[in-house]
Design an enzyme around this catalytic site. Structure first.
Site, short mmCIF file in Angstrom:
data_model
loop_
_atom_site.label_atom_id
_atom_site.label_comp_id
_atom_site.label_asym_id
_atom_site.label_seq_id
_atom_site.Cartn_x
_atom_site.Cartn_y
_atom_site.Cartn_z
N GLU A 363 0.79 -1.23 0.00
CA GLU A 363 0.00 0.00 0.00
C GLU A 363 0.82 1.28 0.00
OE1 GLU A 363 -2.88 -0.19 3.14
OE2 GLU A 363 -4.21 -1.41 1.92
N GLU A 444 -6.78 -7.52 -0.87
CA GLU A 444 -7.42 -7.28 0.43
C GLU A 444 -8.80 -6.68 0.22
OE1 GLU A 444 -5.41 -5.06 3.56
OE2 GLU A 444 -3.46 -5.75 2.82
C1 GAL Z 1 -4.85 -2.61 4.88
C2 GAL Z 1 -3.46 -3.11 5.25
C3 GAL Z 1 -3.49 -4.28 6.20
C4 GAL Z 1 -4.46 -4.01 7.29
C5 GAL Z 1 -5.80 -3.77 6.69
C6 GAL Z 1 -6.89 -3.62 7.69
O1 GAL Z 1 -4.84 -1.30 4.47
O2 GAL Z 1 -2.77 -3.48 4.10
O3 GAL Z 1 -2.22 -4.53 6.72
O4 GAL Z 1 -4.04 -2.92 8.03
O5 GAL Z 1 -5.74 -2.59 5.93
O6 GAL Z 1 -8.10 -3.63 7.03
#
Ligand code: GAL
Length: 730
Positions: A363, A444
């Site tokens: 990210e 994600e």
């Molecule tokens: C994302 C991140 C993860 C975790 C997640 C929580 O932005 O890559 O490590 O923090 O959010 O939803």
């Protein structure tokens, strides 16, 4: 290996070791962010004479310096990759006090540090350390590349890398053998050593089994060095498979496969990162067998060999990535990060389970010059795998082979009810901004958009489940999306800047103890009933748990063909999967709504509550049943171990504790402290007094490294003592 750790001078510790055992929650995470010292006397052995001797660290967090008799002889600035410290020039026939200073502070020169990170990096020598004794010429590493994998006759190229620290004149031969799963040698080739890298080719290999998810057939490659400067042997496992991301999706061995998975941190409650192979392997098993996933992302760093080996063995695909979280540091930091790509790939290039290298800082913003370097490093080391780089912003430069995207679009909507069309995943063109379609994977979703505790009210949990189903459905329905990997497998400890204030991100489909939330069954129910039949109503079946009362609409997660619901008054209803709302899921959920009950006596539920029986059918055969009770009463405490054997090594066993009613259902709100008593050759990780959360908890034990018996007793005020007996074996 046993080590002594400062500041407890007389304290002998066992590896893997966490420098500070943290409480479960509400702790000060700076307590481990300092330097710790481990010491060990290495007595001279005649076996060291004229040999190369080194220490191999599988992993220590985060900045390690190694001293021998007070002189620094090496170090390593990454908490996730192995490193080797050469002792040969320094070893004496007496003395040899090895001191290892492990600095757990968040040094801004080392990835992932310098900004905030949403996870903890627990200090300590948290993986194994090995004493390596070889001849002066030895095999350092081998890389095995398969080719023509989908042809009848296949090829293999074995690159052998020698270690020759004294620059001896090279001579001799290398023998490479391929062994099948029964250890029969099926092919042999020899090569004269031509330099530090010598390549051995195999052509026309016939009758080779492919490595597939259903039958992850593993071969071994054994390389033997025969030289007057040294004799050595190294063995690595390999699998024959192709893995291709294209604009229209992912193919394993040429066959389309929708990738469905979850992100995994490598942390455990109390022990942090310091758990042995069995615990790592168990997480892989949970993903594959309990959650029906076919891929895992090792967010956000390389994870243990034991985990990856298990993924190879069971057929679970892996996206592995370099350490990092949103922040990109200065030049020194970037150089370390490029080296992290190299370290990760050189350690892991032979794992058939790994199908994609993540070569961006998770990210982070675009930094084309930096990411051209990470991509170049990956491609130069490994011509067989594609790269990805996980971002969260649209329109990012596509320097990788696969556009890997954290898509949290669903968080921007509230879901009032499941029957409404939503945007669950963005269209890839909207994200990439490119005129053409490209290989695209969602890495994600959900997570912080909808944190859900196992103790949250049922209605919130229904929404948690629904959000996971919505994304799965969208991914299954879009050919331009190779798959989706949800955030995340289990709840994890984190910094004060994240989570619920308790130092926990409650983002998992499992709890931190690896006990399932309802959302776990959103994944599990997509698996084939041939592997595991799932029938999980998303309800606690109580009259007054939801707002206004009742349990409708009732969602049942199942991979059955249909479900028959029966009530004590004789009414029964057959439910079909909701293929309209979730058209693309292999196994849509079943929904019971008011309209299904209208006109029946059941629909007139008032204040009198009643039981419900659910029976699942596959091919018209009854395969599973559940009864939810109107009057649950605390009936039994189920104490079960993940493995029946406790070994006298560093392998832990997880023991799960569940409070059950008369029909074997969890009692989510039972307020029950438990005490764990251990007798014999085992010890407990974490506190011996704890309480159930959502009706369940778990704890890990490991042996004291002595053979004998161990009895684990779980005591509580409401149930008889439950005991598990182990004989501790080699
Ligand atoms: C994302 C991140 C993860 C975790 C997640 C929580 O932005 O890559 O490590 O923090 O959010 O939803």
């Amino acid at each position: 290996m046993s080590w002594t750790a400062e500041p407890f001078k007389d304290c002998v510790v066992d590896l893997p070791h966490t420098a500070v055992e943290l409480p479960l929650d509400y702790f000060d995470e700076t307590s481990y962010q300092r330097e710790f010292t481990y010491q060990k006397h290495l007595n001279w052995s005649d076996d060291f004479a004229n040999k190369e001797v080194s220490l191999v660290f599988d992993g220590a967090m985060a900045n390690t310096r190694v001293f021998l008799d007070g002189v620094q002889i090496g170090g390593h600035k990454d908490g996730y990759t192995p490193f080797e410290i050469r002792l040969t020039p320094y070893l004496k026939t007496a003395g040899n006090l090895i001191t290892v200073c492990v600095d757990g502070s968040e040094n801004p020169e080392i990835p992932p540090f310098g900004g905030q990170i949403d996870y903890l990096t627990y200090a300590g020598i948290y993986r194994e350390v090995w004493l390596k004794v070889t001849d002066r010429l030895s095999v350092q590493n081998i890389m095995i590349e398969t080719d023509k994998v989908l042809d009848t006759n296949k090829s293999v190229k074995v690159s052998c890398f020698l270690s020759n620290p004294d620059d001896l004149a090279l001579s001799g031969t290398l023998k490479a053998e391929i062994l099948d799963a029964d250890s029969n040698v099926i092919a042999v080739q020899f090569a004269e050593i031509i330099g530090l890298k010598t390549t051995i080719d195999f052509f026309e290999l016939a009758d080779i089994h492919l490595w597939t998810l259903e039958n992850p057939y593993l071969y071994q490659v054994r390389v033997s060095l025969d030289s007057d400067k040294g004799i050595d042997r190294i063995i690595q496992k390999i699998g024959f498979r192709t893995a291709d991301f294209a604009a229209d999706g992912f193919r394993l061995n040429g066959e389309k496969l929708k990738l469905i998975g979850l992100n995994r941190h490598q942390s455990f409650p109390y022990s942090g990162y310091a758990q042995g192979p069995a615990s790592q392997e168990r997480d892989a098993d949970i993903l594959k067998y309990d959650l029906a996933c076919n891929i895992v992302r090792t967010s956000h760093y390389p994870q243990s060999n034991a985990f990856l080996d298990r993924c190879d063995e069971i057929g679970l695909l892996v996206l592995e990535e370099i350490p990092g979280w949103q922040h990109i540091g200065g030049d020194v930091w970037k150089d370390e990060s490029v080296q992290n790509v190299r370290r990760m790939i050189e350690r892991d290039w032979n794992h058939p389970s790994i199908i994609l290298w993540g070569v961006r800082i998770n990210e982070s913003d675009d930094d084309d010059a930096f990411y051209q370097r990470t991509n170049a490093m990956a491609h130069q080391l490994d011509s067989t795998r594609q790269t990805g780089g996980i971002r969260k912003h649209a329109g990012s430069s596509l320097l990788e082979d696969v556009y890997t995207m954290n898509d949290f679009v669903l968080g921007e909507f509230e879901i009032p009810h499941v029957n409404q069309p939503l945007t669950s995943l963005r269209n890839q063109s909207e994200v990439t901004g490119l005129p053409q379609k490209v290989p695209y994977l969602v890495t994600e979703y959900n997570g912080h958009m909808f944190p859900t505790k196992v103790t949250d009210q049922e209605q919130r949990q229904v929404e948690h489940v629904t959000r996971h189903l919505e994304v799965l459905n969208a991914a299954y329905g879009d050919d331009n999306i190779a798959g989706c990997i949800g955030w995340c497998m289990f709840d994890y400890n984190t910094h004060k800047d994240f989570g619920s204030g308790d130092r926990i991100c409650h983002h998992g489909v499992l709890t931190i103890f690896r006990e399932p939330k309802f959302a776990a069954y959103a994944y599990a129910s997509q698996g084939s009933p041939k592997n595991r039949v799932v029938l999980q109503p998303v309800t606690y079946w109580a009259r007054g748990e939801r707002n206004i009362g009742g349990t409708l609409p009732l969602m049942i997660l199942s991979n059955c063909d249909f479900i028959r619901l029966s009530f004590p008054n004789g009414t029964s209803i057959d439910l079909q999967p909701d293929t309209e709302t979730f058209a693309h899921l292999p196994h849509p959920p079943f929904m019971l709504s008011e309209s299904d009950l209208s006109g029946s006596e059941v629909g007139q539920w008032g204040m009198r509550w009643m039981d419900i029986e659910m029976v699942g059918y596959v091919n018209n055969m009854q395969v599973v049943s559940r009864t939810l009770l109107a009057d649950p009463v605390a009936t039994s405490l189920a104490v079960t171990a993940d493995r029946s054997v406790l070994t006298n090594d560093r392998n832990e066993v997880r023991i799960s504790v569940k409070a059950l009613d008369q029909a074997g259902n969890l009692m989510p709100y039972i307020d029950l402290p438990i005490t764990i008593e251990i007798e014999g050759s085992a010890k407990l990780i974490g506190p011996d007094v704890t309480s159930l959360k959502g009706g369940a908890t778990a704890f890990w034990i490991r042996s004291t490294r002595e053979l004998g018996e161990a009895v684990i007793g779980v005591h509580s005020a409401r149930f008889a003592v439950e005991e598990i007996h182990f004989s501790v074996e080699n």
